[in-house]
Write an enzyme that holds these catalytic residues in place. Sequence first.
Site, PDB file in Angstrom:
ATOM      1  N   ASN A 148       2.193  -4.726 -10.459  1.00  0.00           N
ATOM      2  CA  ASN A 148       1.279  -4.538  -9.332  1.00  0.00           C
ATOM      3  C   ASN A 148      -0.062  -5.176  -9.679  1.00  0.00           C
ATOM      4  OD1 ASN A 148       0.168  -3.328  -6.899  1.00  0.00           O
ATOM      5  ND2 ASN A 148      -0.850  -1.843  -8.231  1.00  0.00           N
ATOM      6  N   LEU A 162       0.793  -1.234   0.000  1.00  0.00           N
ATOM      7  CA  LEU A 162       0.000   0.000   0.000  1.00  0.00           C
ATOM      8  C   LEU A 162       0.827   1.288   0.000  1.00  0.00           C
ATOM      9  CD1 LEU A 162      -2.951  -1.168   2.257  1.00  0.00           C
ATOM     10  CD2 LEU A 162      -2.699  -1.291  -0.221  1.00  0.00           C
ATOM     11  N   HIS A 188      -4.100  -4.901  -8.896  1.00  0.00           N
ATOM     12  CA  HIS A 188      -5.056  -3.896  -8.399  1.00  0.00           C
ATOM     13  C   HIS A 188      -6.476  -4.452  -8.557  1.00  0.00           C
ATOM     14  CE1 HIS A 188      -6.307   0.153  -7.310  1.00  0.00           C
ATOM     15  NE2 HIS A 188      -7.289  -0.006  -8.194  1.00  0.00           N
TER      16      HIS A 188
HETATM   17  C1  GAR Z   1      -5.771  -7.266  -3.102  1.00  0.00           C
HETATM   18  O1  GAR Z   1      -7.146  -7.216  -3.390  1.00  0.00           O
HETATM   19  C2  GAR Z   1      -5.006  -6.327  -3.999  1.00  0.00           C
HETATM   20  O2  GAR Z   1      -5.521  -6.243  -5.290  1.00  0.00           O
HETATM   21  C3  GAR Z   1      -5.197  -5.029  -3.260  1.00  0.00           C
HETATM   22  O3  GAR Z   1      -5.020  -5.352  -1.910  1.00  0.00           O
HETATM   23  C4  GAR Z   1      -5.485  -6.699  -1.705  1.00  0.00           C
HETATM   24  C5  GAR Z   1      -4.421  -7.468  -0.982  1.00  0.00           C
HETATM   25  O4  GAR Z   1      -4.873  -8.724  -0.598  1.00  0.00           O
HETATM   26  N1  GAR Z   1      -4.258  -4.046  -3.716  1.00  0.00           N
HETATM   27  C6  GAR Z   1      -4.550  -2.756  -3.812  1.00  0.00           C
HETATM   28  O5  GAR Z   1      -5.644  -2.282  -3.485  1.00  0.00           O
HETATM   29  C7  GAR Z   1      -3.419  -1.892  -4.352  1.00  0.00           C
HETATM   30  N2  GAR Z   1      -3.879  -0.591  -4.696  1.00  0.00           N
HETATM   31  P1  GAR Z   1      -3.862  -9.861  -0.151  1.00  0.00           P
HETATM   32  O6  GAR Z   1      -2.957  -9.242   0.922  1.00  0.00           O
HETATM   33  O7  GAR Z   1      -4.735 -10.936   0.446  1.00  0.00           O
HETATM   34  O8  GAR Z   1      -3.097 -10.314  -1.346  1.00  0.00           O
END
Ligand code: GAR
Length: 186
Positions: free
Chosen positions: A100, A83, A102
Amino acid sequence: MFFASGSGSNFQSVIDAVKNNEIDAVISGLITDNDRAGAIERAKNHNIETTIIPDFGSQDADDKLIKYLTKWEPDLIVLAGFLKKIPDHITRLYPQKIINIHPSLLPKYGGKGFFGSHVHRAVLESGDGVSGCTVHFVNEKYDEGKIIKQTQVKVLPEDTVETLAQRVLSEEHKLLPEVIKQILNK
Ligand code: GAR
């Protein structure tokens, strides 16, 4: 190598794909800014070296980051639920080598403030009938690098933030290993 701030389920999807020989790669390490990230335990379970950099963005943190990048010499850097923004001078060192994931169909619902549940809430409020996930290259602009691949999911009338997030996340777990394989095992 991976960067993750949260539960690390996307990180796990790639660990599994490597273990199952679906991807021919070695995961050299994990960097996190969050000492309570679930990703840390997942790395530990698979003997993946981990570094916690809580003051991400500071000069000390940058020095530490460079130290590990030099040590691990990654062919690919994967942001999986990370993040914080990667400092521009580091992004510039790895053109087309940082990706990345998203949880939206970029360019929609990207940029600062759009992460995790904020994305899904905005999609539901907009009334869009489809959402999905995107894997893209990282450049100096938040969520604006070249799109590599996307998967769409339906938004259902009865969806809540949680049900939509879950449907998108299931697709993320397929999309991320698929793209990594495409890049590394051409
Ligand atoms: C995921 O949904 C990813 O796409 C998002 O955070 C989550 C992490 O889940 N990323 C963002 O929002 C980036 N801007 P995880 O820790 O279980 O992989």
